[in-house]
Design a protein around this motif. Structure first.
Motif, PDB file in Angstrom:
ATOM      1  N   GLU A   2      10.330  -3.308 -10.654  1.00 46.54           N
ATOM      2  CA  GLU A   2      10.594  -2.595 -11.902  1.00 46.54           C
ATOM      3  C   GLU A   2      10.597  -1.085 -11.694  1.00 46.54           C
ATOM      4  OE1 GLU A   2       7.679  -3.855 -14.694  1.00 46.54           O
ATOM      5  OE2 GLU A   2       8.363  -5.952 -14.758  1.00 46.54           O
ATOM      6  N   HIS A   3      10.035  -0.652 -10.560  1.00 42.19           N
ATOM      7  CA  HIS A   3       9.902   0.785 -10.306  1.00 42.19           C
ATOM      8  C   HIS A   3      10.661   1.249  -9.067  1.00 42.19           C
ATOM      9  CE1 HIS A   3       6.907   0.727 -13.455  1.00 42.19           C
ATOM     10  NE2 HIS A   3       6.245  -0.217 -12.807  1.00 42.19           N
ATOM     11  N   VAL A   4      10.714   0.409  -8.036  1.00 43.32           N
ATOM     12  CA  VAL A   4      11.451   0.748  -6.808  1.00 43.32           C
ATOM     13  C   VAL A   4      12.167  -0.506  -6.318  1.00 43.32           C
ATOM     14  CG1 VAL A   4       9.935   2.653  -6.105  1.00 43.32           C
ATOM     15  CG2 VAL A   4       9.418   0.314  -5.366  1.00 43.32           C
ATOM     16  N   PRO A   5      13.330  -0.357  -5.661  1.00 38.69           N
ATOM     17  CA  PRO A   5      14.088  -1.538  -5.249  1.00 38.69           C
ATOM     18  C   PRO A   5      13.519  -2.251  -4.032  1.00 38.69           C
ATOM     19  CG  PRO A   5      15.213   0.463  -4.557  1.00 38.69           C
ATOM     20  CD  PRO A   5      14.059   0.902  -5.408  1.00 38.69           C
ATOM     21  N   HIS A   6      12.776  -1.534  -3.231  1.00 42.57           N
ATOM     22  CA  HIS A   6      12.190  -2.116  -2.023  1.00 42.57           C
ATOM     23  C   HIS A   6      10.966  -1.298  -1.637  1.00 42.57           C
ATOM     24  CE1 HIS A   6      14.653   1.169  -0.333  1.00 42.57           C
ATOM     25  NE2 HIS A   6      13.672   1.235   0.554  1.00 42.57           N
ATOM     26  N   LEU A   7      10.246  -1.761  -0.620  1.00 45.23           N
ATOM     27  CA  LEU A   7       9.108  -1.018  -0.092  1.00 45.23           C
ATOM     28  C   LEU A   7       9.305  -0.727   1.389  1.00 45.23           C
ATOM     29  CD1 LEU A   7       6.076  -2.913  -1.696  1.00 45.23           C
ATOM     30  CD2 LEU A   7       6.853  -0.602  -2.261  1.00 45.23           C
ATOM     31  N   ASP A   8       8.801   0.431   1.787  1.00 44.73           N
ATOM     32  CA  ASP A   8       8.773   0.791   3.205  1.00 44.73           C
ATOM     33  C   ASP A   8       7.355   0.776   3.753  1.00 44.73           C
ATOM     34  OD1 ASP A   8      11.711   1.779   3.590  1.00 44.73           O
ATOM     35  OD2 ASP A   8      11.010   2.787   1.768  1.00 44.73           O
ATOM     36  N   GLY A   9       6.381   0.756   2.853  1.00 44.88           N
ATOM     37  CA  GLY A   9       4.994   0.748   3.293  1.00 44.88           C
ATOM     38  C   GLY A   9       4.059   0.244   2.218  1.00 44.88           C
ATOM     39  N   VAL A  10       2.940  -0.321   2.672  1.00 46.23           N
ATOM     40  CA  VAL A  10       1.904  -0.844   1.773  1.00 46.23           C
ATOM     41  C   VAL A  10       0.548  -0.403   2.311  1.00 46.23           C
ATOM     42  CG1 VAL A  10       0.798  -2.916   0.848  1.00 46.23           C
ATOM     43  CG2 VAL A  10       3.293  -2.862   1.153  1.00 46.23           C
ATOM     44  N   VAL A  11      -0.301   0.093   1.424  1.00 42.38           N
ATOM     45  CA  VAL A  11      -1.653   0.501   1.816  1.00 42.38           C
ATOM     46  C   VAL A  11      -2.664  -0.423   1.160  1.00 42.38           C
ATOM     47  CG1 VAL A  11      -3.365   2.358   1.778  1.00 42.38           C
ATOM     48  CG2 VAL A  11      -0.930   2.907   2.061  1.00 42.38           C
ATOM     49  N   HIS A  12      -3.467  -1.078   1.977  1.00 39.85           N
ATOM     50  CA  HIS A  12      -4.520  -1.958   1.492  1.00 39.85           C
ATOM     51  C   HIS A  12      -5.831  -1.167   1.480  1.00 39.85           C
ATOM     52  CE1 HIS A  12      -7.707  -4.958   1.537  1.00 39.85           C
ATOM     53  NE2 HIS A  12      -6.833  -5.898   1.174  1.00 39.85           N
ATOM     54  N   SER A  13      -6.323  -0.870   0.298  1.00 36.32           N
ATOM     55  CA  SER A  13      -7.594  -0.161   0.146  1.00 36.32           C
ATOM     56  C   SER A  13      -8.432  -0.905  -0.896  1.00 36.32           C
ATOM     57  CB  SER A  13      -7.351   1.289  -0.288  1.00 36.32           C
ATOM     58  OG  SER A  13      -8.574   1.994  -0.410  1.00 36.32           O
ATOM     59  N   ILE A  14      -8.677  -2.162  -0.602  1.00 35.58           N
ATOM     60  CA  ILE A  14      -9.359  -3.066  -1.526  1.00 35.58           C
ATOM     61  C   ILE A  14     -10.584  -3.648  -0.835  1.00 35.58           C
ATOM     62  CG2 ILE A  14      -9.152  -5.197  -2.864  1.00 35.58           C
ATOM     63  CD1 ILE A  14      -6.082  -4.716  -2.827  1.00 35.58           C
ATOM     64  N   GLY A  15     -11.722  -3.556  -1.468  1.00 34.52           N
ATOM     65  CA  GLY A  15     -12.919  -4.148  -0.889  1.00 34.52           C
ATOM     66  C   GLY A  15     -14.021  -4.279  -1.919  1.00 34.52           C
ATOM     67  N   PHE A  16     -14.763  -5.354  -1.825  1.00 37.29           N
ATOM     68  CA  PHE A  16     -15.901  -5.550  -2.724  1.00 37.29           C
ATOM     69  C   PHE A  16     -16.812  -6.623  -2.152  1.00 37.29           C
ATOM     70  CE2 PHE A  16     -17.992  -8.068  -6.033  1.00 37.29           C
ATOM     71  CZ  PHE A  16     -18.762  -7.075  -6.641  1.00 37.29           C
ATOM     72  N   ALA A  17     -18.115  -6.383  -2.263  1.00 39.20           N
ATOM     73  CA  ALA A  17     -19.115  -7.415  -1.969  1.00 39.20           C
ATOM     74  C   ALA A  17     -20.258  -7.250  -2.957  1.00 39.20           C
ATOM     75  CB  ALA A  17     -19.634  -7.282  -0.539  1.00 39.20           C
ATOM     76  N   PRO A  18     -20.763  -8.331  -3.504  1.00 36.10           N
ATOM     77  CA  PRO A  18     -21.927  -8.231  -4.384  1.00 36.10           C
ATOM     78  C   PRO A  18     -23.101  -7.596  -3.653  1.00 36.10           C
ATOM     79  CG  PRO A  18     -20.927 -10.413  -4.526  1.00 36.10           C
ATOM     80  CD  PRO A  18     -20.277  -9.720  -3.369  1.00 36.10           C
ATOM     81  N   GLN A  19     -23.903  -6.832  -4.365  1.00 36.43           N
ATOM     82  CA  GLN A  19     -25.053  -6.182  -3.731  1.00 36.43           C
ATOM     83  C   GLN A  19     -26.047  -7.192  -3.185  1.00 36.43           C
ATOM     84  OE1 GLN A  19     -26.873  -3.057  -5.962  1.00 36.43           O
ATOM     85  NE2 GLN A  19     -25.001  -1.861  -6.100  1.00 36.43           N
ATOM     86  N   SER A  20     -25.969  -8.418  -3.652  1.00 38.97           N
ATOM     87  CA  SER A  20     -26.887  -9.456  -3.169  1.00 38.97           C
ATOM     88  C   SER A  20     -26.658  -9.819  -1.714  1.00 38.97           C
ATOM     89  CB  SER A  20     -26.749 -10.717  -4.024  1.00 38.97           C
ATOM     90  OG  SER A  20     -25.420 -11.216  -3.955  1.00 38.97           O
ATOM     91  N   VAL A  21     -25.533  -9.399  -1.129  1.00 36.79           N
ATOM     92  CA  VAL A  21     -25.253  -9.719   0.272  1.00 36.79           C
ATOM     93  C   VAL A  21     -25.177  -8.464   1.133  1.00 36.79           C
ATOM     94  CG1 VAL A  21     -24.123 -11.892  -0.280  1.00 36.79           C
ATOM     95  CG2 VAL A  21     -22.741  -9.814  -0.116  1.00 36.79           C
ATOM     96  N   MET A  22     -25.697  -7.350   0.625  1.00 35.85           N
ATOM     97  CA  MET A  22     -25.777  -6.103   1.388  1.00 35.85           C
ATOM     98  C   MET A  22     -27.184  -5.533   1.251  1.00 35.85           C
ATOM     99  SD  MET A  22     -22.136  -4.159   0.736  1.00 35.85           S
ATOM    100  CE  MET A  22     -22.347  -4.046  -1.059  1.00 35.85           C
ATOM    101  N   GLY A  23     -27.394  -4.397   1.915  1.00 39.01           N
ATOM    102  CA  GLY A  23     -28.656  -3.693   1.751  1.00 39.01           C
ATOM    103  C   GLY A  23     -29.855  -4.405   2.337  1.00 39.01           C
ATOM    104  N   GLY A  24     -29.649  -5.139   3.449  1.00 35.39           N
ATOM    105  CA  GLY A  24     -30.748  -5.859   4.082  1.00 35.39           C
ATOM    106  C   GLY A  24     -30.876  -7.294   3.648  1.00 35.39           C
TER     107      GLY A  24
END
Length: 255
Positions: free
Chosen positions: A80-102
């Motif tokens: 709807e905005h561009v006819p094609h892509l030349d590049g994609v940036v993946h900047s997605i991440g998440f983890a519940p705090q229950s599995v981090m911090g020790g």
């Protein structure tokens, strides 16, 4: 003429002006690209606001990488905005705090699976969804925090990042026949929104500049953003499946 002149780039994960993704989007525009952003859920309006703060206002498409309908519709939404892509940036991440911090040994599968789904499997999902739009010579670039090591407090997010890096190599293998590259940039600790949600993050961040031969400014996301921008360009035509370190040199030092 900029190194991305005439290219169309999809950038995920823009939430604040301090994020690496925001600076990637800005640099891409400054280098001549048209940028489309993606946002999700309650943070969608935040991403739209960030899009207006770029040098050229960027359009935003909704994408929840855990929602199969969103993933399936992504190509049409981008078209709807561009006819094609030349590049994609993946900047997605998440983890519940229950599995981090020790909490590595106490981490339970439902929360671990959330971390792996959002932070690792999503690269495959994003690559598959955008592959029909990517031109030959296209580039997918992800952001990681070197998953080869067991970092303090990172715990299951570190495992997810290790999986993410492995996924990038398999994407590089399977999309290479179409002329599409896939690489990741391993940045040193940056005071991003994601970092603020890591319990004990300051334990890693506080010692980094002492160990880095080049020094390290955890408040400056631009060095990592420049590396991502360069990998999106045509200047790395034969580089794929690679992890580029932008960490002041810490990765090369002994303890």
């Amino acid at each position: 003429m900029g190194m991305l002149e005439g290219k169309n780039i999809l950038v995920t994960g823009v939430l604040t002006e301090g994020s690496i993704a925001f600076h990637v989007a800005r640099l891409c525009q400054e280098q001549g690209a048209t940028v489309v952003l993606s946002g999700v859920g309650r943070s969608l309006k935040i991403t739209q606001a960030m899009g207006r703060r770029l040098p050229v206002e960027a359009q935003v498409v909704e994408l929840d990488v855990t929602n199969e309908e969103h993933v399936a519709a992504l190509a049409d939404r981008v078209r709807e905005h561009v006819p094609h892509l030349d590049g994609v940036v993946h900047s997605i991440g998440f983890a519940p705090q229950s599995v981090m911090g020790g909490n590595f040994m106490s981490g339970e599968w439902p929360d671990v699976s959330t971390a792996v789904h959002i932070s690792a499997y999503s690269l495959k999902a994003l690559a598959a969804a955008t592959a029909p739009l990517l031109t030959e010579g296209g580039s997918i670039v992800g952001l990681t925090f070197d998953g080869r090591y067991a970092w303090p407090v990172y715990d299951w997010m570190g495992v997810a990042k290790a999986a993410f890096e492995a996924v990038s190599r398999y994407v590089a293998r399977d999309l290479g026949v179409k002329g599409i590259r896939c690489n990741v940039v391993s940045a040193g600790p940056i005071k991003t929104t994601a970092a603020k949600h890591i319990p004990g993050f300051d334990q890693m961040e506080s010692i980094w500049s002492d160990r880095a031969p080049l020094g390290w400014d955890s408040s400056d996301p631009e060095p990592a953003a420049k590396a991502v921008t360069a990998l999106l360009s045509d200047w790395f035509p034969a580089t794929t499946g690679e992890m580029v370190h932008v960490d002041g040199g810490v990765h090369a030092m002994g303890q």
